[in-house]
Design a protein around this motif. Structure first.
Motif, mmCIF file in Angstrom:
data_model
loop_
_atom_site.group_PDB
_atom_site.id
_atom_site.type_symbol
_atom_site.label_atom_id
_atom_site.label_comp_id
_atom_site.label_asym_id
_atom_site.label_seq_id
_atom_site.Cartn_x
_atom_site.Cartn_y
_atom_site.Cartn_z
ATOM 1 N N VAL A 21 0.841 -1.200 0.000
ATOM 2 C CA VAL A 21 0.000 0.000 0.000
ATOM 3 C C VAL A 21 0.876 1.250 0.000
ATOM 4 C CG1 VAL A 21 -1.735 1.296 1.288
ATOM 5 C CG2 VAL A 21 -1.890 -1.208 1.163
ATOM 6 N N ARG A 22 1.915 1.232 0.818
ATOM 7 C CA ARG A 22 2.838 2.367 0.878
ATOM 8 C C ARG A 22 3.473 2.624 -0.482
ATOM 9 N NH1 ARG A 22 8.191 3.301 1.344
ATOM 10 N NH2 ARG A 22 8.895 5.045 2.655
ATOM 11 N N ASP A 23 3.870 1.558 -1.161
ATOM 12 C CA ASP A 23 4.510 1.709 -2.470
ATOM 13 C C ASP A 23 3.557 2.317 -3.493
ATOM 14 O OD1 ASP A 23 6.810 0.643 -1.414
ATOM 15 O OD2 ASP A 23 6.517 -1.357 -2.285
ATOM 16 N N LYS A 24 2.276 1.939 -3.444
ATOM 17 C CA LYS A 24 1.294 2.512 -4.366
ATOM 18 C C LYS A 24 1.122 4.011 -4.113
ATOM 19 C CE LYS A 24 -1.557 -1.675 -4.946
ATOM 20 N NZ LYS A 24 -1.689 -1.834 -6.394
ATOM 21 N N ILE A 25 1.031 4.390 -2.831
ATOM 22 C CA ILE A 25 0.874 5.806 -2.492
ATOM 23 C C ILE A 25 2.100 6.594 -2.944
ATOM 24 C CG2 ILE A 25 0.675 7.447 -0.592
ATOM 25 C CD1 ILE A 25 -0.902 5.279 0.926
ATOM 26 N N ALA A 26 3.285 6.067 -2.684
ATOM 27 C CA ALA A 26 4.514 6.753 -3.067
ATOM 28 C C ALA A 26 4.599 6.925 -4.581
ATOM 29 C CB ALA A 26 5.721 5.988 -2.539
ATOM 30 N N ALA A 27 4.233 5.869 -5.331
ATOM 31 C CA ALA A 27 4.284 5.950 -6.787
ATOM 32 C C ALA A 27 3.302 6.991 -7.320
ATOM 33 C CB ALA A 27 3.990 4.579 -7.393
ATOM 34 N N ALA A 28 2.121 7.074 -6.690
ATOM 35 C CA ALA A 28 1.132 8.059 -7.121
ATOM 36 C C ALA A 28 1.617 9.478 -6.845
ATOM 37 C CB ALA A 28 -0.202 7.808 -6.418
ATOM 38 N N LEU A 29 2.275 9.688 -5.708
ATOM 39 C CA LEU A 29 2.803 11.019 -5.388
ATOM 40 C C LEU A 29 3.879 11.432 -6.388
ATOM 41 C CD1 LEU A 29 3.030 10.758 -1.494
ATOM 42 C CD2 LEU A 29 1.427 12.155 -2.824
ATOM 43 N N VAL A 30 4.734 10.494 -6.749
ATOM 44 C CA VAL A 30 5.777 10.794 -7.733
ATOM 45 C C VAL A 30 5.145 11.126 -9.084
ATOM 46 C CG1 VAL A 30 7.697 9.823 -9.044
ATOM 47 C CG2 VAL A 30 7.544 9.429 -6.581
ATOM 48 N N ALA A 31 4.141 10.340 -9.484
ATOM 49 C CA ALA A 31 3.485 10.576 -10.769
ATOM 50 C C ALA A 31 2.737 11.909 -10.793
ATOM 51 C CB ALA A 31 2.522 9.429 -11.074
ATOM 52 N N ALA A 32 2.204 12.311 -9.643
ATOM 53 C CA ALA A 32 1.485 13.592 -9.583
ATOM 54 C C ALA A 32 2.418 14.776 -9.818
ATOM 55 C CB ALA A 32 0.780 13.724 -8.243
ATOM 56 N N ASP A 33 3.696 14.612 -9.495
ATOM 57 C CA ASP A 33 4.727 15.602 -9.810
ATOM 58 C C ASP A 33 4.390 17.001 -9.274
ATOM 59 O OD1 ASP A 33 7.140 16.433 -10.861
ATOM 60 O OD2 ASP A 33 6.304 16.864 -12.849
ATOM 61 N N GLY A 34 3.938 17.036 -8.015
ATOM 62 C CA GLY A 34 3.697 18.321 -7.372
ATOM 63 C C GLY A 34 2.317 18.907 -7.587
ATOM 64 N N ARG A 35 1.498 18.271 -8.400
ATOM 65 C CA ARG A 35 0.150 18.804 -8.613
ATOM 66 C C ARG A 35 -0.669 18.743 -7.328
ATOM 67 N NH1 ARG A 35 -1.672 15.602 -13.942
ATOM 68 N NH2 ARG A 35 0.021 14.229 -13.256
ATOM 69 N N ARG A 36 -1.579 19.708 -7.182
ATOM 70 C CA ARG A 36 -2.469 19.747 -6.025
ATOM 71 C C ARG A 36 -3.891 19.454 -6.499
ATOM 72 N NH1 ARG A 36 -0.488 22.189 -1.494
ATOM 73 N NH2 ARG A 36 -2.592 22.774 -0.842
ATOM 74 N N PHE A 37 -4.640 18.745 -5.650
ATOM 75 C CA PHE A 37 -6.023 18.390 -5.973
ATOM 76 C C PHE A 37 -6.935 18.981 -4.912
ATOM 77 C CE2 PHE A 37 -3.247 14.915 -7.401
ATOM 78 C CZ PHE A 37 -3.455 15.002 -8.772
ATOM 79 N N ALA A 38 -7.911 19.751 -5.359
ATOM 80 C CA ALA A 38 -8.785 20.447 -4.420
ATOM 81 C C ALA A 38 -9.798 19.519 -3.778
ATOM 82 C CB ALA A 38 -9.512 21.594 -5.130
ATOM 83 N N THR A 39 -10.128 18.438 -4.454
ATOM 84 C CA THR A 39 -11.136 17.514 -3.933
ATOM 85 C C THR A 39 -10.652 16.071 -4.081
ATOM 86 O OG1 THR A 39 -12.275 17.263 -6.055
ATOM 87 C CG2 THR A 39 -12.972 19.106 -4.636
ATOM 88 N N VAL A 40 -11.304 15.190 -3.308
ATOM 89 C CA VAL A 40 -11.017 13.759 -3.431
ATOM 90 C C VAL A 40 -11.387 13.276 -4.835
ATOM 91 C CG1 VAL A 40 -11.701 11.462 -2.620
ATOM 92 C CG2 VAL A 40 -11.266 13.295 -0.970
ATOM 93 N N ALA A 41 -12.459 13.849 -5.404
ATOM 94 C CA ALA A 41 -12.880 13.458 -6.750
ATOM 95 C C ALA A 41 -11.803 13.778 -7.776
ATOM 96 C CB ALA A 41 -14.191 14.149 -7.112
ATOM 97 N N GLN A 42 -11.167 14.913 -7.653
ATOM 98 C CA GLN A 42 -10.091 15.279 -8.579
ATOM 99 C C GLN A 42 -8.910 14.314 -8.445
ATOM 100 O OE1 GLN A 42 -9.037 19.375 -7.938
ATOM 101 N NE2 GLN A 42 -10.983 20.171 -8.722
ATOM 102 N N ALA A 43 -8.574 13.986 -7.212
ATOM 103 C CA ALA A 43 -7.482 13.034 -6.988
ATOM 104 C C ALA A 43 -7.843 11.661 -7.563
ATOM 105 C CB ALA A 43 -7.184 12.917 -5.497
#
Length: 320
Positions: A21-43
């Motif tokens: 689970v940790r690896d999935k979260i970390a990979a998603a953060l790297v892929a997001a590349d600093g983008r911010r999401f205002a809502t859970v739906a956007q994420a």
């Protein structure tokens, strides 16, 4: 007809490890590349459209349990793996909306990973429920009773309040369950297993074939399987191992590979194949890699119409 997958693993249930689970979260953060999401739906939209399936989802950990829903009449369920608990609760919700309280089970075989969900099937405890268990094995009742003996489970089989009936099926015969015609074929597996073909009133057909070993060097002996699969709209097939595993250390273990599943479906002129009964030691990334490799193999070996290759996961629903 809609095919719903409530459990897709083989052998035993698995749960995601904290590290996975940790690896999935970390990979998603790297892929997001600093983008911010205002809502859970956007994420969620980012995960759905910009991450690979294995990075944003899981193929699940429940063992074999598949529902065939024709939208009316009794529930039709293949196998009673650990995914059956959730299916049971959901089916009661649908009964409250008007579906009859009747469940028909078709058991591929009696190994524990395919029956272990039944002691947790809530409708079996409810008076007024009707449960019919179809199997090619005359000892199906003995197997289900045995797993609820006191040494193994605290609630005995005789405590169940549903009206439970066992029916032994014969290959090469058609059986009618509501609006569906069912037939079965004996397969290569310890204590035998059975595959099922379901055909609805529109002529659409689905195959459920798991826990059957088809060997790459003996495909000339699979004519009966090809005939059983012929022109099926959907084939749910045991693809537990990679080809390398199936011909080396896991030969004669009673399971098949993604490669032979494609070969069988091509010869049978089936329209869609669903990879199923995933090896419990395979990670989500391993299963996704096998899925992509299978798609490529199908493209390279295709002679006529394309075969669509899907990969089962807990929660998948396929309309045919």
């Amino acid at each position: 007809m809609q095919i719903r997958f409530w459990g897709t693993r083989g052998s035993l249930p698995v749960a995601p490890k904290a590290q996975a689970v940790r690896d999935k979260i970390a990979a998603a953060l790297v892929a997001a590349d600093g983008r911010r999401f205002a809502t859970v739906a956007q994420a969620g939209n980012f995960l759905e459209h910009e991450m690979p399936f294995a990075g944003a989802h899981s193929y699940g950990g429940a063992t074999s349990c598949v529902e065939l829903d024709v939208g009316e009449g009794a529930f039709i369920i293949c196998d009673m793996g650990s995914g059956l608990r959730e299916l049971g609760l959901d089916s009661l919700r649908r009964c409250a909306e008007g579906r009859p309280r009747e469940w028909h089970f078709f058991l591929s075989h009696l190994h524990w990973d395919h029956i272990m969900g039944f002691p947790f099937f809530v409708p079996a405890f409810a008076p007024g429920s009707k449960i019919v268990i179809h199997a090619g094995h005359a000892d199906a009742e003995a197997a289900l009773r045995r797993q609820q003996e006191e040494i193994s489970f605290p609630v005995p089989f005789d405590y169940l309040r549903a009206d439970i009936e066992f029916r032994t099926l014969e290959p090469a015969r058609d059986y009618t369950i509501g609006a569906v015609i069912v037939s079965c074929i004996e397969q290569h597996h310890s204590h035998a297993s059975y595959g099922f073909r379901f055909t609805d009133k529109t002529g659409k057909s689905a195959i459920y074939s798991t826990d059957s070993e088809h060997k790459i060097d003996r495909m000339d002996g699979e004519a009966d399987v090809v005939s059983f699969f012929a022109n099926a709209d959907l084939v749910v097939c045991d693809t537990m191992y990679s080809l390398a595993d199936s011909v080396s250390m896991k030969e004669d273990w009673g399971h098949s590979s993604n490669i032979v599943a494609v070969d069988l479906c091509h010869e049978a002129k089936a329209r869609r194949l669903v990879l199923f009964h995933h090896e419990p030691t395979y990670s989500d990334a391993d299963i996704e890699r096998m899925h992509l490799e299978t798609i490529r193999y199908e493209e390279l070996t295709r002679a006529e119409a394309p075969l669509e290759v899907l990969c089962a996961y807990d929660g998948l629903a396929v309309d045919i």
